[in-house]
Design a protein around this motif. Sequence first.
Motif, short mmCIF file in Angstrom:
data_model
loop_
_atom_site.label_atom_id
_atom_site.label_comp_id
_atom_site.label_asym_id
_atom_site.label_seq_id
_atom_site.Cartn_x
_atom_site.Cartn_y
_atom_site.Cartn_z
N ASP A 125 3.90 11.26 2.19
CA ASP A 125 4.81 12.04 2.85
C ASP A 125 5.28 11.27 4.18
N THR A 126 5.98 11.95 5.10
CA THR A 126 6.69 11.38 6.24
C THR A 126 5.83 10.85 7.14
N MET A 127 4.68 11.75 7.42
CA MET A 127 3.86 11.05 8.49
C MET A 127 3.06 9.86 8.11
N ASP A 128 2.77 9.64 6.97
CA ASP A 128 2.19 8.40 6.26
C ASP A 128 3.06 7.19 6.46
N ALA A 177 5.16 2.12 12.00
CA ALA A 177 4.73 1.69 13.26
C ALA A 177 3.76 0.48 13.48
N VAL A 178 2.94 0.29 12.34
CA VAL A 178 2.19 -0.88 12.26
C VAL A 178 3.30 -1.90 12.06
N MET A 179 4.29 -1.54 11.14
CA MET A 179 5.13 -2.57 10.60
C MET A 179 5.72 -3.05 12.17
N GLU A 180 6.32 -2.15 12.76
CA GLU A 180 7.23 -2.68 13.97
C GLU A 180 6.40 -3.45 14.96
N GLY A 181 5.07 -3.26 15.13
CA GLY A 181 4.31 -4.12 15.93
C GLY A 181 4.46 -5.53 15.26
N GLU A 182 4.13 -5.63 14.07
CA GLU A 182 4.25 -6.72 13.19
C GLU A 182 5.44 -7.68 13.65
N VAL A 183 6.45 -6.94 13.48
CA VAL A 183 7.74 -7.34 13.73
C VAL A 183 8.04 -7.83 15.03
N ASP A 184 7.57 -6.99 15.99
CA ASP A 184 7.74 -7.54 17.35
C ASP A 184 6.89 -8.54 17.63
N VAL A 238 0.77 -1.16 0.12
CA VAL A 238 0.09 -0.03 -0.07
C VAL A 238 0.97 1.27 0.02
N THR A 239 1.96 1.14 0.93
CA THR A 239 2.82 2.50 0.78
C THR A 239 3.47 2.58 -0.38
N LEU A 240 4.02 1.65 -1.02
CA LEU A 240 4.56 1.98 -2.17
C LEU A 240 3.87 2.30 -3.44
N ARG A 241 2.57 2.12 -3.43
CA ARG A 241 1.66 2.27 -4.52
C ARG A 241 1.73 3.82 -5.16
N LYS A 242 1.84 4.67 -4.22
CA LYS A 242 2.18 6.11 -4.66
C LYS A 242 3.04 6.79 -3.50
N PRO A 243 3.61 7.75 -4.04
CA PRO A 243 4.31 8.60 -3.04
C PRO A 243 3.75 9.01 -1.77
#
Length: 464
Positions: free
Chosen positions: A272-275, A281-288, A265-270
């Motif tokens: 900003d930093t907040m996004d 953060a979501v990814m970090e949760g999953e990695v945890d 989803v993130t790579l689909r379009k450019p």
Amino acid sequence: MRTIEQFLAYIPLRLRLALWFTGALGAILLLVGVFIYWQTQRTMLSQIDHALELAAVQATLNIESREDRLVFQNLDENRIQEQHLDDDFVVYLLSPNGAVWEKLGNNNQEPVYTTLPAGYASRKEHGEAWRILSQEVAVNGIAGNLQVRQDMELLENALKDLRQQMALGLPLALLLAGLGGFWLASQALQPIDTMTRTAQAITADDLSQRIGHRGPADEIGRLAQTFDGMLDRLQTAFDRERRFTGDAAHELRTPLTVLKGSIGVTLRKPRDTMDCMETLAVMEGEVDRLIRLSNDLLFMARLDQKQLRLGREWIELEPFLGAVLDQIRPLAMAKAIRLEETIPNDLRVLGDIDLLIRLFLNLLDNAIKYTPQAGTVQVSATQTSGQVEIAIRDSGSGIAAAHLPQLFERFYRAEADRARRPGQNGQGGAGLGLAIAQEIARAHGGRITVTSEVGVGTTFTVWL
Ligand code: ATP
Ligand code: MG
């Protein structure tokens, strides 16, 4: 001896048993046969000897001297004959040098033994066997020799019959015994054949085969039962292993799918930093979650392989549980859950402090996780007959009775869909917490039990 053993090793067991059995029986029968033969011979011979002696006594009483020789005096020939009823019964009265003075009896051909010493003797002549009693007699200074003799044909015939019967009966008895022994051994060993076939049919893919031996619980029956029991345990272990692998793969895939989705989803379009920060953060949760899962799996693998070296130190329960509760307090505060503890300050347990921390963290984590806002979690400890009993009681949702038996199984979760929802950090457990806690308790020679009432709360009790 070695070659016999080697040779025997090639013969099937049932045949070997039958052979041993027949051999032993043959030896016994032979011994018994020899004994019976010997005994029969002795008895019959002593009967003959007795008859000879009676005749000799009778004859002696009737001897008198006439001129320079001895004769039978008014001895009725027929009386002796009648008494002994036997044509082959002969009485001789002989001179010291062997001349025949007198003879009673019908048999004419038999020779006269002049040289016989006094007493009983057996002689064979013209194919006929004789039993002879020879006695010295003397009347009025005239000496002579009395010989009473009987043909032993009867005895010989009886013994010959006996020998023939034995020569025929013994092999027949052995043959029957051998066949019977072989049949018995085959019957007895048949379940073992079944076992062999069953064992051959078993592969790792199909452990469903059983011997199902129906019969008495003798040696064979017990072996069959043990075999079936072993297969049951193997099958359970295999099934558990298979389910475990499947569950583990599933647990690994869920966070990976989330990660993959977020990245896509993130790579689909450019962005900003907040996004990007949000996604990270979501990814970090999953990695945890992944890390926690792999840690748990690794930990359990070590426990299974008994690789963990258990520390043994005395742990004061009161400060120990206090510290564990402190660790969990932030989680409880976040849900406004009240933590209560009633722990006597003289209780101690012997064990590995790191493992025990993990055990109680898992139980307390569950208690808080499955208790709604503003509930209570109570920790209490008591000593009962050499054991310490630590109870963790919550006022949470409770667990339906149907789930209780499997609760401590790996990856088991009572409310699967709620707990498996991805993305909820902390809430989406893998179902390993209780399994690990139970393993740790067992490693300490203890156990964990659970009682629960839906809507009222759950109590986990640790016995150490
Ligand atoms: P993990 O501990 O691996 O993060 P988990 O908490 O779901 O995941 P376990 O700790 O093994 O797994 O617990 C198994 C299941 O038992 C839970 O999913 C939950 O349904 C039920 N359970 C455990 N403790 C409680 C409790 N105190 N109250 C109600 N249900 C509970
Ligand atoms: Mg848990």
